[in-house]
Write a protein that holds these residues in place. Structure first.
Motif, PDB file in Angstrom:
ATOM      1  N   MET A  94      20.221   2.972-163.951  1.00  0.00           N
ATOM      2  CA  MET A  94      21.317   2.136-164.477  1.00  0.00           C
ATOM      3  C   MET A  94      22.432   2.009-163.424  1.00  0.00           C
ATOM      4  N   THR A  95      22.709   3.107-162.737  1.00  0.00           N
ATOM      5  CA  THR A  95      23.740   3.080-161.688  1.00  0.00           C
ATOM      6  C   THR A  95      23.366   2.070-160.608  1.00  0.00           C
ATOM      7  N   LYS A  96      22.085   2.077-160.249  1.00  0.00           N
ATOM      8  CA  LYS A  96      21.582   1.142-159.244  1.00  0.00           C
ATOM      9  C   LYS A  96      21.801  -0.304-159.703  1.00  0.00           C
ATOM     10  N   ASN A  97      21.444  -0.573-160.960  1.00  0.00           N
ATOM     11  CA  ASN A  97      21.635  -1.935-161.508  1.00  0.00           C
ATOM     12  C   ASN A  97      23.096  -2.349-161.440  1.00  0.00           C
ATOM     13  N   LEU A  98      23.963  -1.406-161.847  1.00  0.00           N
ATOM     14  CA  LEU A  98      25.395  -1.733-161.900  1.00  0.00           C
ATOM     15  C   LEU A  98      25.983  -1.932-160.499  1.00  0.00           C
ATOM     16  N   ASN A  99      25.483  -1.170-159.534  1.00  0.00           N
ATOM     17  CA  ASN A  99      25.924  -1.376-158.152  1.00  0.00           C
ATOM     18  C   ASN A  99      25.481  -2.756-157.655  1.00  0.00           C
ATOM     19  N   ASN A 100      24.238  -3.134-157.986  1.00  0.00           N
ATOM     20  CA  ASN A 100      23.742  -4.456-157.578  1.00  0.00           C
ATOM     21  C   ASN A 100      24.560  -5.569-158.226  1.00  0.00           C
ATOM     22  N   LEU A 101      24.908  -5.365-159.499  1.00  0.00           N
ATOM     23  CA  LEU A 101      25.729  -6.351-160.207  1.00  0.00           C
ATOM     24  C   LEU A 101      27.119  -6.453-159.568  1.00  0.00           C
ATOM     25  N   SER A 102      27.672  -5.309-159.199  1.00  0.00           N
ATOM     26  CA  SER A 102      28.987  -5.299-158.547  1.00  0.00           C
ATOM     27  C   SER A 102      28.926  -6.068-157.228  1.00  0.00           C
ATOM     28  N   ASP A 103      27.841  -5.874-156.475  1.00  0.00           N
ATOM     29  CA  ASP A 103      27.653  -6.607-155.209  1.00  0.00           C
ATOM     30  C   ASP A 103      27.675  -8.116-155.458  1.00  0.00           C
ATOM     31  N   LEU A 104      26.971  -8.505-156.526  1.00  0.00           N
ATOM     32  CA  LEU A 104      26.876  -9.931-156.874  1.00  0.00           C
ATOM     33  C   LEU A 104      28.262 -10.484-157.244  1.00  0.00           C
ATOM     34  N   ALA A 105      29.010  -9.731-158.041  1.00  0.00           N
ATOM     35  CA  ALA A 105      30.351 -10.167-158.460  1.00  0.00           C
ATOM     36  C   ALA A 105      31.278 -10.256-157.245  1.00  0.00           C
ATOM     37  N   MET A 106      31.109  -9.316-156.310  1.00  0.00           N
ATOM     38  CA  MET A 106      31.937  -9.313-155.111  1.00  0.00           C
ATOM     39  C   MET A 106      31.604 -10.527-154.258  1.00  0.00           C
ATOM     40  N   LYS A 107      30.310 -10.814-154.134  1.00  0.00           N
ATOM     41  CA  LYS A 107      29.857 -11.974-153.348  1.00  0.00           C
ATOM     42  C   LYS A 107      30.449 -13.269-153.920  1.00  0.00           C
ATOM     43  N   ASP A 108      30.511 -13.323-155.263  1.00  0.00           N
ATOM     44  CA  ASP A 108      31.063 -14.510-155.955  1.00  0.00           C
ATOM     45  C   ASP A 108      32.594 -14.539-155.955  1.00  0.00           C
TER      46      ASP A 108
END
Ligand code: FEO
Length: 168
Positions: free
Chosen positions: A97-111
């Motif tokens: 779950m931590t991995k998923n949330l880190n990936n999501l954070s990366d996506l939000a940061m990119k956007d």
């Protein structure tokens, strides 16, 4: 406005939070069946926490006018090898779950989506506590090994957990 890709990923995360709740319900059922009533209580509270994580995400998506989708929640296991096994699987699940949330954070940061990034940081911080708590329980179980009295004592401690809504 949340990008379409991020919306899709957040809907997936919403589903994962409810799937997590379901996983913990299965773990609670296993512990109860094996006579570990304290651990059954602990996982039941874990279930409630995951539901609250799901609700926080649901509310955010509604506030951001995202079209809510509620895809099927995958079936979960109700059988494990031992008390140690069930907590080890719980830790492995939280790490994923931590991995998923880190990936999501990366996506939000990119956007450059600051609002979503800020929401996700709440989840990322929550993960640190979740992993640490489960890790500590695993250490205690390893310490007592197969000692019945030791396991009984740990189970008694786990019985003392009560639900405090982390999102409140
Ligand atoms: Fe909601 Fe335990 O991740």
């Amino acid at each position: 406005m949340i990008s379409k890709d991020l919306q899709k990923a957040l809907i997936e995360q919403l589903n994962k939070e409810y799937h997590s709740a379901y996983i913990y319900l299965g773990m609670s059922a296993y512990c109860s069946k094996e006579g570990f009533n304290g651990a059954a209580n602990w996982f039941l509270i874990q279930y409630q926490e995951e539901v609250s994580h799901g609700m926080k995400m649901f509310k955010y998506l509604e506030d951001q006018d995202v079209a809510i989708e509620l895809p099927e929640i995958k079936a979960v296991k109700v059988e494990y090898k031992s008390l140690l096994d069930v907590f080890k699987k719980s830790l492995a699940h939280e790490q994923s779950m931590t991995k998923n949330l880190n990936n999501l954070s990366d996506l939000a940061m990119k956007d450059k989506d600051h609002a979503t990034y800020s929401l996700l940081q709440w989840y990322v911080t929550e993960q640190v506590e979740e992993e640490a708590t489960v890790g500590e329980i695993i250490d205690h179980i390893k310490l007592v090994g197969d000692n019945g009295y030791g396991l009984y004592t740990i189970d008694k401690e786990l019985a003392g957990r009560s639900f405090v809504d982390p999102t409140a």
